[in-house]
Design a protein around this motif. Structure first.
Motif, mmCIF file in Angstrom:
data_model
loop_
_atom_site.group_PDB
_atom_site.id
_atom_site.type_symbol
_atom_site.label_atom_id
_atom_site.label_comp_id
_atom_site.label_asym_id
_atom_site.label_seq_id
_atom_site.Cartn_x
_atom_site.Cartn_y
_atom_site.Cartn_z
ATOM 1 N N ARG A 156 53.933 48.972 18.359
ATOM 2 C CA ARG A 156 53.858 47.793 19.473
ATOM 3 C C ARG A 156 53.749 46.489 19.021
ATOM 4 N NH1 ARG A 156 49.214 50.184 18.875
ATOM 5 N NH2 ARG A 156 47.356 48.846 18.510
ATOM 6 N N LEU A 157 54.212 45.428 20.173
ATOM 7 C CA LEU A 157 54.261 44.090 19.596
ATOM 8 C C LEU A 157 52.952 43.516 19.304
ATOM 9 C CD1 LEU A 157 56.683 42.631 22.168
ATOM 10 C CD2 LEU A 157 57.126 43.344 19.963
ATOM 11 N N ASP A 158 52.706 42.843 18.174
ATOM 12 C CA ASP A 158 51.447 42.074 17.909
ATOM 13 C C ASP A 158 51.430 40.826 18.513
ATOM 14 O OD1 ASP A 158 49.042 41.003 17.057
ATOM 15 O OD2 ASP A 158 49.448 41.608 15.021
ATOM 16 N N VAL A 159 51.066 40.730 20.021
ATOM 17 C CA VAL A 159 51.425 39.557 20.779
ATOM 18 C C VAL A 159 50.366 38.631 20.368
ATOM 19 C CG1 VAL A 159 51.183 38.888 23.223
ATOM 20 C CG2 VAL A 159 52.045 41.164 22.825
ATOM 21 N N LYS A 160 49.079 38.963 20.214
ATOM 22 C CA LYS A 160 48.176 37.755 19.587
ATOM 23 C C LYS A 160 48.677 36.911 18.513
ATOM 24 C CE LYS A 160 43.227 37.240 19.239
ATOM 25 N NZ LYS A 160 42.641 37.619 18.018
ATOM 26 N N ALA A 161 49.014 37.685 17.463
ATOM 27 C CA ALA A 161 49.283 37.072 16.239
ATOM 28 C C ALA A 161 50.769 36.208 16.500
ATOM 29 C CB ALA A 161 49.888 38.137 15.080
ATOM 30 N N MET A 162 51.547 36.916 17.254
ATOM 31 C CA MET A 162 52.997 35.983 17.555
ATOM 32 C C MET A 162 52.708 34.760 18.312
ATOM 33 S SD MET A 162 56.079 38.962 18.278
ATOM 34 C CE MET A 162 55.366 40.083 18.952
ATOM 35 N N LYS A 163 51.687 34.768 19.284
ATOM 36 C CA LYS A 163 51.273 33.557 20.135
ATOM 37 C C LYS A 163 50.959 32.485 19.375
ATOM 38 C CE LYS A 163 51.069 35.462 24.636
ATOM 39 N NZ LYS A 163 50.011 35.716 25.823
ATOM 40 N N GLU A 164 49.977 33.109 18.332
ATOM 41 C CA GLU A 164 49.077 31.901 17.451
ATOM 42 C C GLU A 164 50.257 31.499 16.434
ATOM 43 O OE1 GLU A 164 45.142 33.837 17.175
ATOM 44 O OE2 GLU A 164 45.423 33.300 15.059
ATOM 45 N N ILE A 165 51.070 32.162 15.675
ATOM 46 C CA ILE A 165 52.012 31.788 14.733
ATOM 47 C C ILE A 165 52.995 30.569 15.707
ATOM 48 C CG2 ILE A 165 53.656 32.116 13.242
ATOM 49 C CD1 ILE A 165 52.353 34.839 12.654
ATOM 50 N N THR A 166 53.451 31.064 16.901
ATOM 51 C CA THR A 166 54.165 30.121 17.379
ATOM 52 C C THR A 166 53.689 28.876 17.654
ATOM 53 O OG1 THR A 166 55.186 32.083 18.619
ATOM 54 C CG2 THR A 166 55.499 29.868 19.523
ATOM 55 N N LYS A 167 52.479 28.886 18.255
ATOM 56 C CA LYS A 167 51.485 27.693 18.279
ATOM 57 C C LYS A 167 51.676 26.693 17.228
ATOM 58 C CE LYS A 167 48.520 25.755 21.722
ATOM 59 N NZ LYS A 167 48.801 25.242 22.800
ATOM 60 N N ASN A 168 51.087 27.522 16.282
ATOM 61 C CA ASN A 168 50.647 26.707 15.037
ATOM 62 C C ASN A 168 52.093 25.936 14.307
ATOM 63 O OD1 ASN A 168 48.056 27.271 15.352
ATOM 64 N ND2 ASN A 168 48.275 29.009 13.678
ATOM 65 N N GLU A 169 53.117 26.887 14.437
ATOM 66 C CA GLU A 169 54.426 26.417 13.553
ATOM 67 C C GLU A 169 54.761 25.209 14.566
ATOM 68 O OE1 GLU A 169 56.273 27.227 11.055
ATOM 69 O OE2 GLU A 169 54.597 28.617 10.282
ATOM 70 N N LEU A 170 54.589 24.986 15.883
ATOM 71 C CA LEU A 170 55.217 24.008 16.503
ATOM 72 C C LEU A 170 54.004 22.819 16.587
ATOM 73 C CD1 LEU A 170 56.589 26.166 19.544
ATOM 74 C CD2 LEU A 170 57.986 24.416 17.993
ATOM 75 N N ALA A 171 52.908 23.243 16.494
ATOM 76 C CA ALA A 171 52.150 22.061 16.266
ATOM 77 C C ALA A 171 52.505 21.464 14.843
ATOM 78 C CB ALA A 171 50.427 22.371 16.262
ATOM 79 N N ASP A 172 52.854 22.178 13.862
ATOM 80 C CA ASP A 172 53.202 21.452 12.612
ATOM 81 C C ASP A 172 54.356 20.443 12.787
ATOM 82 O OD1 ASP A 172 51.085 22.718 11.218
ATOM 83 O OD2 ASP A 172 52.435 24.309 10.464
ATOM 84 N N MET A 173 55.245 20.750 13.657
ATOM 85 C CA MET A 173 56.530 19.840 13.836
ATOM 86 C C MET A 173 56.169 18.919 14.833
ATOM 87 S SD MET A 173 59.749 21.987 14.592
ATOM 88 C CE MET A 173 60.859 20.415 14.217
ATOM 89 N N GLY A 174 54.832 18.806 15.063
ATOM 90 C CA GLY A 174 54.114 17.670 16.148
ATOM 91 C C GLY A 174 54.697 17.839 17.464
#
Ligand SMILES: Nc1ncnc2c1ncn2[C@@H]1O[C@H](COP(=O)(O)OP(=O)(O)OP(=O)(O)O)[C@@H](O)[C@H]1O
Ligand SMILES: [Mg+2]
Lengths: 321, 347
Positions: A156-174
Motif C-alpha cells: 500500500r501507499l506510504d502516505v505519511k512518508a510521501m506527504k512529508e517528503i512533498t512538504k519538505n522538498e517544496l519548503a526547500d524551494m521556498g
C-alpha cells in the motif's frame, strides 16, 4: 521495485547533501577534454546525433546534434515553435525520433515511454507541467513513482512518508505550502510549476530536463530554480535547461544549443561565446535593431543574472570566459 | 482506515479552520449520502414496514444487484471512461456458463470458470480497442453493447433452441455454485442473500484499492489527465484496460448470481441496466468527465436505487413513481456534486 530504486537513490542524494558536497567536479578539465567527469570515460551521459522528428507532415526537428554530460548543464535556446519541447520529449520518452541516433551512456536507445526514461534516471519538467488538477499535491508529486510499504496483496501507499517528503522538498524551494492535501489545480501557476520542478529534482537520478521552468516564476523562485540547476550539476547530474531567456541560460550553462525552426543554428561551449553573442544569435541578424529595446526590457533581470554569475563563480571556482 | 486518523499537523495561518462538517462536504459522495438519509427518513415515515429488518434486507438485496456492478462502473468512470456494454455483458456471462455446461454436459463450475474468462475478455477487448483507436469509450462500448445483445439472442437460440437457456438445476456442481452465488443466510432471524455480502466485500476492497494503493493513484490520474499521467510514467493503457476488465469481473459475479438464483437465463435481459449502473455511480459523486469519485459513493448510489425501488412497493404506491424518484435523486445529487466539484477544481 523502481520506486525503491528511486528511493535508495534519493537517500544517497541527500546524504551527499544538496549543496554539492558530494563528488566535486573539476570544471576546468571538464571543458578541455570531453570525458565523463564521474566515470572518466570518453562517453557522454546522453548524446544526440542528427536527430529528427516529424508529426505527420510537420517537420518539427531535423539534424540536431548535442551532448549532455554528468555535472554539466546543456542549455537549449530558441524562439517559439523552434522545436525545443519536441527535443526534450524525445529525450524524456514521450515521443520517439524518426532520424538519427540517441545514446544513453554510449548505448543507442529509443525510449518508448516516460516510464523507461524515469527508470533510466531521466526526469523532466514539461512545459505544460503534467499535473492532474483534481489530485492532491502529494499524490501529484509521487504520481507514477509512489512509495509503498507492505508486501504482496497488502502493498500500500506510504502516505505519511510521501506527504512529508512533498512538504519538505517544496519548503526547500521556498514554497511554503498550506496543505499538501489541496488539489493541485487550486495552486497558482507558479506554485504548480514549483511542484513539478521539485518532483523532477527529486526523481531525476542521472539527468534533469527543465522545459522553460522559469516562465511563470517570480524573481525569487527563478533564482531558486537556477540555483537548483547548479546544485543538480554539482551533484553530478546532467541537466538540460530550456529557456527563451539568455540571461537565465548564460550564467548556469556549460553548453548552448540554439534552435531555429527545427534546425540547429549553433552549438557552443561556454568558453566560445559571450552573453551578448548568445543574445545576438538568438535574435538573428535582421532583428538586431529590436534587440536593443529587448535588452532594456530584460534589464530588470540583469541583477538576477549578475547575482547568479557571482554564485557560479563561487561554487565552481573561476570560470573561463 | 485508522491510519487516516493521525494528529493534524500544525496548520498554515492561510488555511482557515475546517470543521468536521466542511471536511465532510469535501467528500465526493456527500450528495448521495444526504439523498440517502432524506430518502430513508421519508420512506420510514410513509411506510413504517420499511423499518422492519426483513424489508431492510430486501432493500439491501435489491441494492446489491445494482451495487455490485456500480463498483466496477464507478472505478471505470473515475478512470475517465464509460461502459455501455456492462448491462448485457452480465447476461453474456450467465449465458456462457449455462449454455456451455448444458451443451457439453460438464460440471457447471467449468462453465462458471469459462464465463469468468469470457467476461474478462470482453473487458479486455473494450479497453484494448479503446486504447488502440483512441475513440471515445461511448462509441466503442456502444458497438460492443450492440454486438453482445445480438450474440446473446442468436447464440442462445442456436445452441439451446429457445430465447431462454435450458435449466441446469440437475447438473453436477449446481448446488455448490448456488451456495456461493445465490445463497440465503439467516442471521438473527433476518434473511440475507449472498450478493449483499459480495457487494460489501467488493466495496471495501475497491475503496482500499482506490485510496491506498498505487493502482488507485493511477486510476484517478488517468481519469483526471491522461496525458499528464503518461508523462510521469503511469501505465495509462494497462490501467484503463484493467478498469474495463474490472467491470467484466463484476459482470461475471452478478451474472453468476442471476444464473444460480434461478436455473435459467433469458437471453434478452440486461438491456438498459448499464444506465442504472452509471446512474448509481453518478449519484454517488463520480464525475462524468473522470478523475473524481469514490467506490463508497457508487454503493450509496445503488442503495438509493434499492430504497426507492422497494420503498415505493412498501408504501403501496404505483411503481410508476419509481422512475420519477430516480430522476429526482439523480438531479439533486449531481447538483450537489457539481457544487463540490467547482470548489475542488477552481483553476
Ligand atoms: N503533437 C504535435 N503535432 C503536430 N505538430 C506539433 C506537435 N507538437 C509540436 N508540433 C509542432 O512542432 C513545432 C515545434 O514545437 P515545439 O513545441 O517543440 O516548440 P518549442 O520550441 O517548444 O516552442 P515554445 O517556445 O513555444 O515552447 C511547432 O511548429 C509545433 O507546431
Ligand atoms: Mg516548448
Amino acid at each position: 521495485m523502481t520506486a525503491n530504486d528511486m528511493n535508495s537513490n534519493e537517500t544517497a542524494k541527500h546524504a551527499a547533501g544538496p549543496t554539492g558536497t558530494g563528488p566535486t567536479i573539476d570544471q576546468e578539465t571538464l571543458l578541455q577534454n570531453e570525458t565523463d567527469p564521474l566515470t572518466h570515460t570518453p562517453v557522454h551521459l546522453m548524446e544526440l546525433e542528427g536527430v529528427g522528428k516529424h508529426y505527420g507532415n510537420i517537420i518539427a526537428l531535423t539534424e540536431v546534434t548535442m551532448a549532455v554530460d554528468m555535472g554539466r548543464v546543456t542549455c537549449v535556446l530558441g524562439d517559439n515553435g523552434a522545436g525545443k519541447s519536441t527535443l526534450i520529449k524525445i529525450i524524456a520518452g514521450l515521443h520517439q525520433h524518426d532520424e538519427g541516433t540517441f545514446k544513453i551512456m554510449g548505448q543507442e536507445r529509443k525510449l518508448t515511454s516516460p516510464r523507461e526514461a524515469l527508470d533510466s534516471g531521466i526526469a523532466a519538467v514539461y512545459q505544460d507541467l503534467a499535473v492532474v488538477g483534481l489530485m492532491p499535491i502529494w499524490r501529484n508529486f509521487f504520481l507514477g513513482s509512489e512509495i509503498t510499504t507492505g508486501r504482496g496483496p497488502f502493498r500500500r501507499l506510504d502516505v505519511k512518508a510521501m506527504k512529508e517528503i512533498t512538504k519538505n522538498e517544496l519548503a526547500d524551494m521556498g514554497i511554503d505550502l498550506r496543505d499538501v492535501e489541496q488539489p493541485i489545480g487550486q495552486l497558482s501557476g507558479g506554485e504548480r510549476q514549483c511542484v513539478a520542478i521539485a518532483r523532477a529534482v527529486h526523481f531525476g537520478a542521472k539527468a534533469l530536463i527543465l522545459d522553460e521552468p522559469t516562465a511563470a516564476l517570480g524573481v525569487k523562485q527563478s533564482g531558486v530554480v537556477l540555483r537548483y540547476i547548479l546544485q543538480a550539476r554539482d551533484r553530478g547530474l546532467g541537466v538540460i535547461f530550456i529557456t527563451h531567456n539568455p540571461h537565465h541560460a548564460f550564467p548556469v550553462g556549460d553548453r548552448f544549443l540554439l534552435l531555429k525552426r527545427g534546425k540547429s543554428i549553433g552549438y557552443y561551449d561556454k568558453k566560445d561565446i559571450t552573453l551578448d553573442e548568445l543574445t545576438a544569435q538568438m535574435a538573428g541578424g535582421a532583428e538586431l535593431a529590436e534587440l536593443a529595446h529587448e535588452l532594456e526590457a530584460l534589464g530588470s533581470h540583469g541583477d538576477l543574472a549578475q547575482e547568479l554569475e557571482a554564485e557560479v563563480a563561487e561554487t565552481a571556482g573561476q570560470l573561463p570566459h | 482506515m485508522t491510519t487516516l486518523l493521525k494528529p493534524p499537523p500544525a496548520l498554515d495561518e492561510r488555511v482557515g479552520k475546517r470543521g468536521m462538517v466542511s471536511n465532510l462536504l469535501g467528500r465526493p459522495e456527500i450528495g448521495a449520502l444526504v439523498g440517502a438519509i432524506v430518502l430513508f427518513i421519508f420512506f420510514s415515515i410513509v411506510a413504517p414496514v420499511f423499518l422492519q429488518a426483513n424489508s431492510f434486507a430486501t432493500v439491501l438485496y435489491g441494492s446489491s444487484t445494482i451495487g455490485i456492478m456500480a463498483v466496477g462502473v464507478a472505478l471505470l468512470m473515475i478512470g475517465g471512461e464509460f461502459d455501455l456494454s456492462a448491462g448485457v455483458a452480465v447476461i453474456s456471462s450467465a449465458l456462457t456458463a449455462s449454455l456451455f455446461s448444458w451443451y457439453f454436459s460438464v460440471n457447471v463450475w467449468v462453465g462458471v470458470g469459462l464465463a469468468l474468462v469470457v467476461s474478462l475478455a470482453i473487458g479486455f477487448v473494450n479497453g484494448w480497442i479503446l486504447m488502440k483507436t483512441k475513440l471515445p469509450s461511448f462509441i466503442v462500448t456502444l458497438a460492443t453493447f450492440l454486438m453482445l445483445t445480438g450474440l446473446n439472442l442468436a447464440l442462445t437460440r442456436l445452441i439451446g433452441g429457445s430465447v431462454a437457456t435450458p435449466s441446469i438445476a440437475t447438473m453436477d456442481g449446481f448446488a455448490s455454485a448456488q451456495a456461493v452465488f445465490a445463497n440465503d443466510f439467516t442471521i438473527a432471524g433476518v434473511d440475507l442473500k449472498s450478493p449483499v455480502f459480495i457487494w460489501i466485500i467488493l466495496v471495501a476492497i475497491t475503496s482500499w484499492l482506490l485510496l491506498r494503493t498505487r493502482v488507485g493513484n493511477w486510476i484517478f490520474a488517468v481519469g483526471g489527465d491522461e496525458n499528464a499521467a503518461r508523462a510521469v510514467g503511469v501505465p495509462v493503457k494497462w490501467t484503463k484496460i484493467g478498469l474495463f476488465m474490472g467491470v467484466g469481473f463484476c459482470g461475471w459475479v452478478l451474472g453468476m448470481h442471476n444464473l444460480f438464483a434461478f436455473d435459467a437465463v433469458q437471453s434478452g435481459e440486461g438491456i438498459g441496466n448499464e444506465f442504472l449502473y452509471i446512474i448509481a455511480a453518478v449519484i454517488g459523486g463520480c464525475l462524468l468527465t473522470g478523475g473524481y469519485g469514490s467506490a463508497i459513493g457508487g454503493a450509496i448510489g445503488a442503495f438509493i436505487f434499492g430504497m426507492a425501488n422497494k420503498g415505493i412497493v412498501y408504501a403501496q404506491w404505483n411503481p410508476d413513481w419509481f422512475k420519477f424518484f430516480l430522476g429526482l435523486m439523480l438531479l439533486l445529487a449531481t447538483i450537489v456534486n457539481l457544487i463540490v466539484k467547482r470548489r475542488a477544481d477552481s483553476k
